[in-house]
Scaffold this motif. Structure first.
Motif, mmCIF file in Angstrom:
data_model
loop_
_atom_site.group_PDB
_atom_site.id
_atom_site.type_symbol
_atom_site.label_atom_id
_atom_site.label_comp_id
_atom_site.label_asym_id
_atom_site.label_seq_id
_atom_site.Cartn_x
_atom_site.Cartn_y
_atom_site.Cartn_z
ATOM 1 N N VAL A 1 0.861 -1.180 0.000
ATOM 2 C CA VAL A 1 0.000 0.000 0.000
ATOM 3 C C VAL A 1 0.896 1.228 0.000
ATOM 4 O O VAL A 1 1.852 1.318 0.765
ATOM 5 C CB VAL A 1 -0.906 0.024 1.255
ATOM 6 N N ARG A 2 0.578 2.178 -0.879
ATOM 7 C CA ARG A 2 1.371 3.420 -0.956
ATOM 8 C C ARG A 2 0.660 4.530 -0.197
ATOM 9 O O ARG A 2 -0.536 4.747 -0.357
ATOM 10 C CB ARG A 2 1.574 3.827 -2.405
ATOM 11 N N PHE A 3 1.417 5.236 0.640
ATOM 12 C CA PHE A 3 0.909 6.351 1.427
ATOM 13 C C PHE A 3 1.654 7.614 1.028
ATOM 14 O O PHE A 3 2.812 7.565 0.632
ATOM 15 C CB PHE A 3 1.164 6.118 2.926
ATOM 16 N N ARG A 4 0.987 8.724 1.172
ATOM 17 C CA ARG A 4 1.648 10.011 0.947
ATOM 18 C C ARG A 4 1.291 10.916 2.115
ATOM 19 O O ARG A 4 0.119 11.177 2.375
ATOM 20 C CB ARG A 4 1.162 10.633 -0.363
ATOM 21 N N ALA A 5 2.280 11.354 2.829
ATOM 22 C CA ALA A 5 2.068 12.252 3.956
ATOM 23 C C ALA A 5 1.841 13.673 3.451
ATOM 24 O O ALA A 5 2.401 14.074 2.437
ATOM 25 C CB ALA A 5 3.280 12.217 4.886
ATOM 26 N N LEU A 6 0.985 14.405 4.133
ATOM 27 C CA LEU A 6 0.739 15.809 3.827
ATOM 28 C C LEU A 6 0.879 16.609 5.117
ATOM 29 O O LEU A 6 0.567 16.108 6.186
ATOM 30 C CB LEU A 6 -0.671 16.000 3.264
ATOM 31 N N PRO A 7 1.328 17.836 5.032
ATOM 32 C CA PRO A 7 1.439 18.644 6.242
ATOM 33 C C PRO A 7 0.079 18.786 6.922
ATOM 34 O O PRO A 7 -0.937 19.006 6.262
ATOM 35 C CB PRO A 7 1.928 20.000 5.728
ATOM 36 N N ALA A 8 0.044 18.646 8.234
ATOM 37 C CA ALA A 8 -1.210 18.715 8.977
ATOM 38 C C ALA A 8 -1.906 20.054 8.770
ATOM 39 O O ALA A 8 -3.132 20.127 8.759
ATOM 40 C CB ALA A 8 -0.955 18.480 10.458
ATOM 41 N N ARG A 9 -1.163 21.129 8.558
ATOM 42 C CA ARG A 9 -1.789 22.442 8.387
ATOM 43 C C ARG A 9 -2.664 22.493 7.144
ATOM 44 O O ARG A 9 -3.570 23.302 7.030
ATOM 45 C CB ARG A 9 -0.739 23.543 8.331
ATOM 46 N N ILE A 10 -2.446 21.591 6.192
ATOM 47 C CA ILE A 10 -3.260 21.561 4.982
ATOM 48 C C ILE A 10 -4.566 20.809 5.226
ATOM 49 O O ILE A 10 -5.613 21.195 4.737
ATOM 50 C CB ILE A 10 -2.489 20.907 3.813
ATOM 51 N N LEU A 11 -4.518 19.735 5.998
ATOM 52 C CA LEU A 11 -5.693 18.888 6.163
ATOM 53 C C LEU A 11 -6.525 19.185 7.401
ATOM 54 O O LEU A 11 -7.710 18.913 7.434
ATOM 55 C CB LEU A 11 -5.273 17.420 6.178
ATOM 56 N N ASN A 12 -5.921 19.679 8.446
ATOM 57 C CA ASN A 12 -6.657 19.879 9.683
ATOM 58 C C ASN A 12 -6.194 21.176 10.332
ATOM 59 O O ASN A 12 -5.553 21.182 11.362
ATOM 60 C CB ASN A 12 -6.428 18.688 10.617
ATOM 61 N N HIS A 13 -6.510 22.254 9.697
ATOM 62 C CA HIS A 13 -6.052 23.557 10.154
ATOM 63 C C HIS A 13 -6.929 24.042 11.288
ATOM 64 O O HIS A 13 -8.144 23.917 11.221
ATOM 65 C CB HIS A 13 -6.127 24.548 8.981
ATOM 66 N N PRO A 14 -6.352 24.609 12.326
ATOM 67 C CA PRO A 14 -7.206 25.226 13.338
ATOM 68 C C PRO A 14 -7.935 26.400 12.696
ATOM 69 O O PRO A 14 -7.427 27.008 11.763
ATOM 70 C CB PRO A 14 -6.220 25.702 14.402
ATOM 71 N N GLU A 15 -9.102 26.694 13.194
ATOM 72 C CA GLU A 15 -9.910 27.702 12.513
ATOM 73 C C GLU A 15 -9.489 29.126 12.803
ATOM 74 O O GLU A 15 -9.803 30.030 12.048
ATOM 75 C CB GLU A 15 -11.391 27.504 12.862
ATOM 76 N N SER A 16 -8.783 29.391 13.898
ATOM 77 C CA SER A 16 -8.362 30.752 14.216
ATOM 78 C C SER A 16 -7.075 31.072 13.457
ATOM 79 O O SER A 16 -6.054 30.427 13.660
ATOM 80 C CB SER A 16 -8.132 30.897 15.715
ATOM 81 N N MET A 17 -7.133 32.055 12.558
ATOM 82 C CA MET A 17 -6.005 32.349 11.690
ATOM 83 C C MET A 17 -5.673 33.833 11.692
ATOM 84 O O MET A 17 -6.518 34.665 12.031
ATOM 85 C CB MET A 17 -6.315 31.888 10.278
ATOM 86 N N VAL A 18 -4.467 34.138 11.294
ATOM 87 C CA VAL A 18 -4.020 35.525 11.218
ATOM 88 C C VAL A 18 -4.987 36.320 10.353
ATOM 89 O O VAL A 18 -5.305 35.918 9.236
ATOM 90 C CB VAL A 18 -2.592 35.593 10.638
ATOM 91 N N ASN A 19 -5.479 37.428 10.868
ATOM 92 C CA ASN A 19 -6.441 38.294 10.173
ATOM 93 C C ASN A 19 -7.728 37.580 9.781
ATOM 94 O O ASN A 19 -8.508 38.093 8.995
ATOM 95 C CB ASN A 19 -5.819 38.934 8.924
ATOM 96 N N GLY A 20 -7.934 36.374 10.283
ATOM 97 C CA GLY A 20 -9.148 35.633 9.968
ATOM 98 C C GLY A 20 -9.213 35.120 8.552
ATOM 99 O O GLY A 20 -10.263 34.690 8.082
#
Length: 96
Positions: free
Chosen positions: A23-42
């Motif tokens: 089985v082939r897996f590809r890791a992705l940065p967590a910030r792309i898939l599960n970003h916290p909702e509070s962000m700079v300037n919204g």
């Protein structure tokens, strides 16, 4: 990171005597898939795919329409998230 650069192959084998299944897996940065909702300037970053609304602040905001300021949450940090939620809710209700 190293894991995000290329696919990784793992051999799955669940039972004794069973042939393994590559089985082939590809890791992705967590910030792309599960970003916290509070962000700079919204504002959402351009590479955002999923917004994760969690916790009591969001339960109160969405169920009661009350946006409060706390040590870890400010309504303006969530401007794009609130706009996306409102749009999604309107589309969902129209579809019903």
């Amino acid at each position: 990171c190293y894991l995000c650069q290329a696919p990784v192959t793992a051999d799955l084998k669940c039972f004794e005597g069973e042939s393994s299944l590559p089985v082939r897996f590809r890791a992705l940065p967590a910030r792309i898939l599960n970003h916290p909702e509070s962000m700079v300037n919204g504002e959402f970053p351009e590479d955002l795919l999923i917004v994760h609304l969690k916790g009591l602040w969001w339960r109160v905001a969405l169920s009661k329409g009350v946006l409060t300021s706390t040590a870890t949450r400010e309504p303006y940090w969530n401007r794009d998230t609130i706009t996306l939620y409102d749009l999604s809710l309107e589309i969902w209700q129209t579809a019903l």
